[in-house]
Design a protein around this motif. Structure first.
Motif, PDB file in Angstrom:
ATOM      1  N   LEU A   1      10.841  -4.424 -13.936  1.00 16.73           N
ATOM      2  CA  LEU A   1      10.586  -3.180 -13.226  1.00 16.73           C
ATOM      3  C   LEU A   1       9.242  -3.236 -12.517  1.00 16.73           C
ATOM      4  N   ALA A   2       8.246  -3.790 -13.186  1.00 16.86           N
ATOM      5  CA  ALA A   2       6.924  -3.928 -12.566  1.00 16.86           C
ATOM      6  C   ALA A   2       6.998  -4.795 -11.316  1.00 16.86           C
ATOM      7  N   ALA A   3       7.788  -5.862 -11.364  1.00  9.77           N
ATOM      8  CA  ALA A   3       7.928  -6.743 -10.198  1.00  9.77           C
ATOM      9  C   ALA A   3       8.552  -5.991  -9.026  1.00  9.77           C
ATOM     10  N   ILE A   4       9.544  -5.163  -9.315  1.00  8.53           N
ATOM     11  CA  ILE A   4      10.178  -4.380  -8.246  1.00  8.53           C
ATOM     12  C   ILE A   4       9.174  -3.391  -7.665  1.00  8.53           C
TER      13      ILE A   4
ATOM     14  N   ARG B   1       3.910  -3.565  -2.007  1.00  8.31           N
ATOM     15  CA  ARG B   1       3.502  -4.527  -0.969  1.00  8.31           C
ATOM     16  C   ARG B   1       4.096  -4.124   0.375  1.00  8.31           C
ATOM     17  N   LYS B   2       5.339  -3.694   0.362  1.00  5.99           N
ATOM     18  CA  LYS B   2       6.004  -3.291   1.608  1.00  5.99           C
ATOM     19  C   LYS B   2       5.508  -1.937   2.085  1.00  5.99           C
ATOM     20  N   GLN B   3       5.273  -1.027   1.160  1.00  3.59           N
ATOM     21  CA  GLN B   3       4.871   0.328   1.509  1.00  3.59           C
ATOM     22  C   GLN B   3       3.401   0.398   1.879  1.00  3.59           C
ATOM     23  N   GLY B   4       2.543  -0.164   1.052  1.00  2.00           N
ATOM     24  CA  GLY B   4       1.125  -0.252   1.350  1.00  2.00           C
ATOM     25  C   GLY B   4       0.338   1.041   1.253  1.00  2.00           C
ATOM     26  N   GLU B   5       0.921   2.090   0.742  1.00  2.00           N
ATOM     27  CA  GLU B   5       0.195   3.350   0.595  1.00  2.00           C
ATOM     28  C   GLU B   5       0.749   4.113  -0.591  1.00  2.00           C
ATOM     29  N   PRO B   6      -0.023   5.056  -1.114  1.00  2.00           N
ATOM     30  CA  PRO B   6       0.441   5.805  -2.270  1.00  2.00           C
ATOM     31  C   PRO B   6       1.666   6.637  -1.933  1.00  2.00           C
ATOM     32  N   ASN B   7       2.446   6.919  -2.932  1.00  2.00           N
ATOM     33  CA  ASN B   7       3.668   7.662  -2.767  1.00  2.00           C
ATOM     34  C   ASN B   7       3.432   9.124  -3.147  1.00  2.00           C
ATOM     35  N   ALA B   8       3.519  10.018  -2.181  1.00  2.00           N
ATOM     36  CA  ALA B   8       3.296  11.442  -2.442  1.00  2.00           C
ATOM     37  C   ALA B   8       4.335  11.995  -3.408  1.00  2.00           C
ATOM     38  N   TYR B   9       5.513  11.409  -3.413  1.00  2.00           N
ATOM     39  CA  TYR B   9       6.557  11.834  -4.348  1.00  2.00           C
ATOM     40  C   TYR B   9       6.078  11.682  -5.787  1.00  2.00           C
ATOM     41  N   ILE B  10       5.372  10.600  -6.073  1.00  2.00           N
ATOM     42  CA  ILE B  10       4.889  10.358  -7.426  1.00  2.00           C
ATOM     43  C   ILE B  10       3.816  11.371  -7.791  1.00  2.00           C
ATOM     44  N   VAL B  11       2.923  11.680  -6.866  1.00  2.00           N
ATOM     45  CA  VAL B  11       1.893  12.694  -7.129  1.00  2.00           C
ATOM     46  C   VAL B  11       2.567  14.038  -7.412  1.00  2.00           C
ATOM     47  N   GLY B  12       3.559  14.384  -6.624  1.00  2.00           N
ATOM     48  CA  GLY B  12       4.276  15.638  -6.824  1.00  2.00           C
ATOM     49  C   GLY B  12       5.026  15.669  -8.148  1.00  2.00           C
TER      50      GLY B  12
ATOM     51  N   TYR C   1       3.758   8.261 -14.988  1.00  5.91           N
ATOM     52  CA  TYR C   1       2.366   7.850 -15.058  1.00  5.91           C
ATOM     53  C   TYR C   1       2.192   6.346 -14.870  1.00  5.91           C
ATOM     54  N   SER C   2       3.090   5.559 -15.440  1.00  6.68           N
ATOM     55  CA  SER C   2       2.934   4.104 -15.310  1.00  6.68           C
ATOM     56  C   SER C   2       3.029   3.671 -13.852  1.00  6.68           C
TER      57      SER C   2
ATOM     58  N   THR D   1      -2.130   2.871  -8.119  1.00  7.34           N
ATOM     59  CA  THR D   1      -3.582   2.970  -7.985  1.00  7.34           C
ATOM     60  C   THR D   1      -4.221   1.590  -8.096  1.00  7.34           C
ATOM     61  N   THR D   2      -3.789   0.827  -9.080  1.00  5.20           N
ATOM     62  CA  THR D   2      -4.317  -0.532  -9.266  1.00  5.20           C
ATOM     63  C   THR D   2      -3.989  -1.420  -8.074  1.00  5.20           C
ATOM     64  N   GLN D   3      -2.768  -1.337  -7.599  1.00  6.25           N
ATOM     65  CA  GLN D   3      -2.356  -2.168  -6.461  1.00  6.25           C
ATOM     66  C   GLN D   3      -3.153  -1.827  -5.200  1.00  6.25           C
TER      67      GLN D   3
END
Length: 135
Positions: A20-23, A29-40, A84-85, A91-93
């Protein structure tokens, strides 16, 4: 999610979390930015958890059915709902891929929104539980 469906074998190997971490790393890598969905989603989970815990606290001592609900719904359902994970990995990436300022801002905004959402849930539950108890 499309990646998970397209590559189920990657999550099913012996160390499923690594798959799962690899996916997730591939998506980042493809997205390159934080996901607002996750923040929400984190803020939504914080709101629900805040409301639930306030309701239970005002309903009485943490024993019997209240303890069962707190553990099942608070830890189980809200824990499963939030991601959270994934937030931590994103954030780390971001920091690892040359965007430490964005990573810090993403973390701060996520935590602040989570605290505000939990406070909102607490306030809402307090208001409705107090009205309910007064009847």
């Amino acid at each position: 999610m499309d990646q998970l469906l397209a590559h189920p074998h990657r999550t099913g190997r012996t160390a499923g979390a690594e798959g799962l971490a690899a996916i997730i790393e591939d998506i980042l890598r493809k997205q390159g930015e934080p996901n607002a969905y996750i923040v929400g989603r984190e803020a939504g989970g914080a709101f629900v958890l805040g409301a639930l815990l306030e309701f239970l606290a005002l309903a009485g001592p943490d024993d019997g059915w209240r303890r069962t609900v707190r553990v099942f719904a608070g830890t189980g359902l809200c824990g499963a709902f939030t991601t959270y994970s994934t937030f931590a990995l994103e954030t780390t990436q971001l920091g690892d891929h040359g965007a430490p300022g964005v990573a810090i801002a993403y973390a701060v905004v996520s935590v602040v929104l989570g605290l505000l959402a939990a406070g909102g849930g607490i306030a809402l539950a307090s208001k409705f539980t107090t009205r309910w108890a007064a009847r």
